[in-house]
Design a protein around this motif. Structure first.
Motif, short mmCIF file in Angstrom:
data_model
loop_
_atom_site.label_atom_id
_atom_site.label_comp_id
_atom_site.label_asym_id
_atom_site.label_seq_id
_atom_site.Cartn_x
_atom_site.Cartn_y
_atom_site.Cartn_z
N ARG A 14 44.29 11.97 49.94
CA ARG A 14 45.69 12.66 49.67
C ARG A 14 45.71 13.15 48.18
N ALA A 15 45.17 12.34 47.14
CA ALA A 15 45.04 12.93 45.70
C ALA A 15 44.14 13.99 45.55
N LEU A 16 43.16 14.09 46.28
CA LEU A 16 42.21 15.21 46.30
C LEU A 16 42.68 16.47 46.86
N MET A 17 43.76 16.29 47.69
CA MET A 17 44.38 17.47 48.52
C MET A 17 45.09 18.15 47.68
N PHE A 18 45.89 17.33 46.68
CA PHE A 18 46.53 18.14 45.48
C PHE A 18 45.73 18.76 44.81
N VAL A 19 44.69 17.92 44.28
CA VAL A 19 43.86 18.54 43.28
C VAL A 19 43.15 19.84 43.87
N GLU A 20 42.63 19.91 45.04
CA GLU A 20 42.18 21.27 45.71
C GLU A 20 43.09 22.43 45.83
N ARG A 21 44.45 22.11 45.96
CA ARG A 21 45.32 23.02 46.06
C ARG A 21 45.56 23.45 44.54
N LEU A 22 45.42 22.87 43.69
CA LEU A 22 45.83 23.24 42.28
C LEU A 22 44.37 24.14 41.94
N LEU A 23 43.27 23.57 42.18
CA LEU A 23 41.87 24.52 42.24
C LEU A 23 42.14 25.88 42.78
N ASP A 24 42.55 25.96 44.07
CA ASP A 24 42.84 26.99 44.69
C ASP A 24 43.76 28.19 43.83
N SER A 25 44.79 27.47 43.45
CA SER A 25 45.75 28.17 42.67
C SER A 25 45.02 28.78 41.14
N LEU A 26 44.24 27.85 40.62
CA LEU A 26 43.47 28.09 39.39
C LEU A 26 42.62 29.21 39.62
N HIS A 27 41.73 29.14 40.81
CA HIS A 27 40.67 30.33 41.19
C HIS A 27 41.55 31.72 41.11
N ALA A 28 42.42 31.64 41.96
CA ALA A 28 43.41 32.97 42.23
C ALA A 28 43.77 33.59 41.06
N ARG A 29 44.25 32.69 40.04
CA ARG A 29 44.58 33.20 38.55
C ARG A 29 43.60 33.73 37.83
N LEU A 30 42.30 32.96 38.10
CA LEU A 30 41.16 33.46 37.06
C LEU A 30 40.64 34.89 37.84
N HIS A 31 40.65 34.88 38.94
CA HIS A 31 40.31 35.97 39.79
C HIS A 31 41.17 37.21 39.32
N GLU A 32 42.31 36.83 39.11
CA GLU A 32 43.46 38.07 38.76
C GLU A 32 43.22 38.56 37.21
N ALA A 33 43.07 37.26 36.53
CA ALA A 33 42.83 37.68 35.06
C ALA A 33 41.36 38.39 34.90
N GLU A 34 40.44 37.99 35.67
CA GLU A 34 39.03 38.81 35.55
C GLU A 34 39.29 40.14 35.96
#
Length: 177
Positions: free
Chosen positions: A152-172
């Motif tokens: 359950r905790a890792l599911m939260f972390v994975e969702r955050l990483l998905d959001s982070l990767h999307a933001r990184l992609h957009e910033a780049e």
């Protein structure tokens, strides 16, 4: 072998978190070769349907076992402790506080690729540590309740990483223009 065999048994693997993904892939290929509908063409339509069922079953099991979180959740279910991610969202307060801090940092980074990369490294380190605790809960402790909590905790972390990767992609992407 039965269509109802659990995924680990289907692939001839022990019920563990730590799996050799290359071995899993090889076993999938071998099972797919044996069950391919074309291989049963001479046996008629009924044999081809059964072969197709086997093919679908093998693919579903392979998808589940190759993904660490899905594999862990499946292991928990096999041991009578479903993860219940939709209905059981209770988490320790320190974990929730960390999630809030990371979400705030994500918002504050606002296109700053360096800040986003630093946050990604921090969250990925937490993910790696939790995956190690998950492996221990399953492979050393055989504790499905602890494993389910880690999933359950890792599911939260994975969702955050998905959001982070999307933001990184957009910033780049913006930086490139």
């Amino acid at each position: 072998m039965s269509l109802q065999a659990d995924d680990f048994a289907l692939f001839g693997l022990p019920r563990r978190f730590a799996l050799d993904v290359a071995e899993l892939d090889e076993r999938r290929k071998a099972l797919q070769r044996l069950s391919h509908p074309d291989r049963h063409a001479a046996a008629g339509a009924a044999a081809q349907r059964v072969a197709m069922q086997w093919s679908v079953r093998i693919n579903e099991a392979w998808q589940r076992l190759r993904d660490p979180l899905r594999r862990a959740a499946y292991w928990c279910e096999l041991h009578g402790v479903p993860v219940q991610a939709d209905s059981n969202t209770a988490m320790p307060s320190d974990f929730l506080l960390q999630q809030m801090q990371w979400r705030e940092a994500l918002e504050e980074a606002d296109g700053d690729a360096d800040a986003l990369h630093a946050l990604r490294r921090e969250v990925e380190a937490e993910r790696a540590a939790r995956l190690q605790r998950l492996a221990q809960a399953i492979d050393q402790d055989a504790d499905p309740a602890a494993a389910a909590a880690q999933v359950r905790a890792l599911m939260f972390v994975e969702r955050l990483l998905d959001s982070l990767h999307a933001r990184l992609h957009e910033a780049e992407r913006l930086k490139a223009h």
